[in-house]
Design a protein around this motif. Structure first.
Motif, PDB file in Angstrom:
ATOM      1  N   ARG A 142     -37.351  22.011 -14.073  1.00 49.13           N
ATOM      2  CA  ARG A 142     -36.385  22.081 -15.162  1.00 49.13           C
ATOM      3  C   ARG A 142     -35.948  20.677 -15.554  1.00 49.13           C
ATOM      4  N   GLU A 143     -36.070  20.398 -16.852  1.00 49.04           N
ATOM      5  CA  GLU A 143     -35.696  19.072 -17.342  1.00 49.04           C
ATOM      6  C   GLU A 143     -34.192  18.918 -17.485  1.00 49.04           C
ATOM      7  N   LEU A 144     -33.489  20.025 -17.609  1.00 46.22           N
ATOM      8  CA  LEU A 144     -32.059  19.991 -17.876  1.00 46.22           C
ATOM      9  C   LEU A 144     -31.380  21.136 -17.134  1.00 46.22           C
ATOM     10  N   VAL A 145     -30.411  20.800 -16.289  1.00 46.00           N
ATOM     11  CA  VAL A 145     -29.632  21.798 -15.552  1.00 46.00           C
ATOM     12  C   VAL A 145     -28.184  21.626 -15.999  1.00 46.00           C
ATOM     13  N   LEU A 146     -27.613  22.689 -16.550  1.00 42.70           N
ATOM     14  CA  LEU A 146     -26.295  22.613 -17.179  1.00 42.70           C
ATOM     15  C   LEU A 146     -25.302  23.520 -16.470  1.00 42.70           C
ATOM     16  N   ALA A 147     -24.233  22.913 -15.987  1.00 42.63           N
ATOM     17  CA  ALA A 147     -23.189  23.629 -15.264  1.00 42.63           C
ATOM     18  C   ALA A 147     -22.098  24.085 -16.224  1.00 42.63           C
ATOM     19  N   MET A 148     -21.485  25.213 -15.892  1.00 41.99           N
ATOM     20  CA  MET A 148     -20.395  25.734 -16.702  1.00 41.99           C
ATOM     21  C   MET A 148     -19.068  25.042 -16.404  1.00 41.99           C
ATOM     22  N   ASP A 149     -18.914  24.483 -15.188  1.00 37.80           N
ATOM     23  CA  ASP A 149     -17.649  23.839 -14.821  1.00 37.80           C
ATOM     24  C   ASP A 149     -17.908  22.706 -13.837  1.00 37.80           C
ATOM     25  N   ARG A 150     -16.865  21.941 -13.573  1.00 39.19           N
ATOM     26  CA  ARG A 150     -16.996  20.757 -12.707  1.00 39.19           C
ATOM     27  C   ARG A 150     -17.311  21.114 -11.251  1.00 39.19           C
ATOM     28  N   ASP A 151     -16.801  22.224 -10.746  1.00 31.31           N
ATOM     29  CA  ASP A 151     -17.117  22.611  -9.371  1.00 31.31           C
ATOM     30  C   ASP A 151     -18.619  22.852  -9.209  1.00 31.31           C
ATOM     31  N   ASN A 152     -19.193  23.594 -10.123  1.00 27.71           N
ATOM     32  CA  ASN A 152     -20.637  23.849 -10.063  1.00 27.71           C
ATOM     33  C   ASN A 152     -21.435  22.595 -10.377  1.00 27.71           C
ATOM     34  N   LEU A 153     -20.921  21.744 -11.246  1.00 35.63           N
ATOM     35  CA  LEU A 153     -21.573  20.469 -11.531  1.00 35.63           C
ATOM     36  C   LEU A 153     -21.662  19.625 -10.257  1.00 35.63           C
ATOM     37  N   ARG A 154     -20.562  19.554  -9.513  1.00 33.63           N
ATOM     38  CA  ARG A 154     -20.554  18.807  -8.246  1.00 33.63           C
ATOM     39  C   ARG A 154     -21.590  19.352  -7.266  1.00 33.63           C
TER      40      ARG A 154
END
Length: 159
Positions: free
Chosen positions: A82-94
């Motif tokens: 996957r070229e791009l992984v997009l989180a819905m919020d900062r917790d999941n981004l971390r």
């Protein structure tokens, strides 16, 4: 072919709503054959389950079909596909950044909404009422439009 994965916590509300919306928006922008979209959760407790009924109902009332969705947990091995992984919020981004190899593009989904403030999240509607799901739909529609425009300007490639 560009692959985009949308990620929330359990993959039954936000990320599957975003997946369904983004597929439609990409098709509307003529990018359906250039971009593959999927979704997952950082947690696996809902794996195999359908989308939350409130999320499904909200999508349905606005002309989207999320009936085929089944939740799954994000696997760190997916970063290679996957070229791009997009989180819905900062917790999941971390959590995603903790798992990501160097060079992986991981960011907040709403970063593609030009009207959203920097660092804007898609809040989890799970413990609230139906209005929260409608709010999420509006947020993911705006971010999906921004992402489609971003990808179209780059020939379907992130960057």
């Amino acid at each position: 072919m560009t692959r985009v994965c949308l990620v929330c916590m359990g993959n039954i509300c936000r990320s599957p709503m975003a997946e369904v919306v983004l597929r439609r928006v990409l098709s509307d922008h003529g990018l359906a054959g250039q971009v593959v979209v999927d979704s997952a959760g950082t947690g696996g407790w809902h794996a195999g389950m359908p989308m939350d009924e409130r999320a499904l109902d909200t999508l349905s009332r606005h002309g989207y079909d999320g009936s085929l969705h089944r939740a799954r947990q994000f696997d760190k091995g997916w970063f290679g596909d996957r070229e791009l992984v997009l989180a819905m919020d900062r917790d999941n981004l971390r959590e995603l950044r903790r798992l990501a190899p160097r060079g992986a593009e991981v960011r907040l989904f709403r970063s593609f909404d030009p009207a959203a403030p920097e660092g804007a999240e898609v809040p989890d509607p799970y413990y609230g009422g139906i209005d929260g799901f409608l709010d999420v739909l509006r947020m993911v529609e705006a971010a999906a439009e921004g992402l489609a425009e971003h990808l179209a300007a780059r020939g379907g490639l992130p960057g």
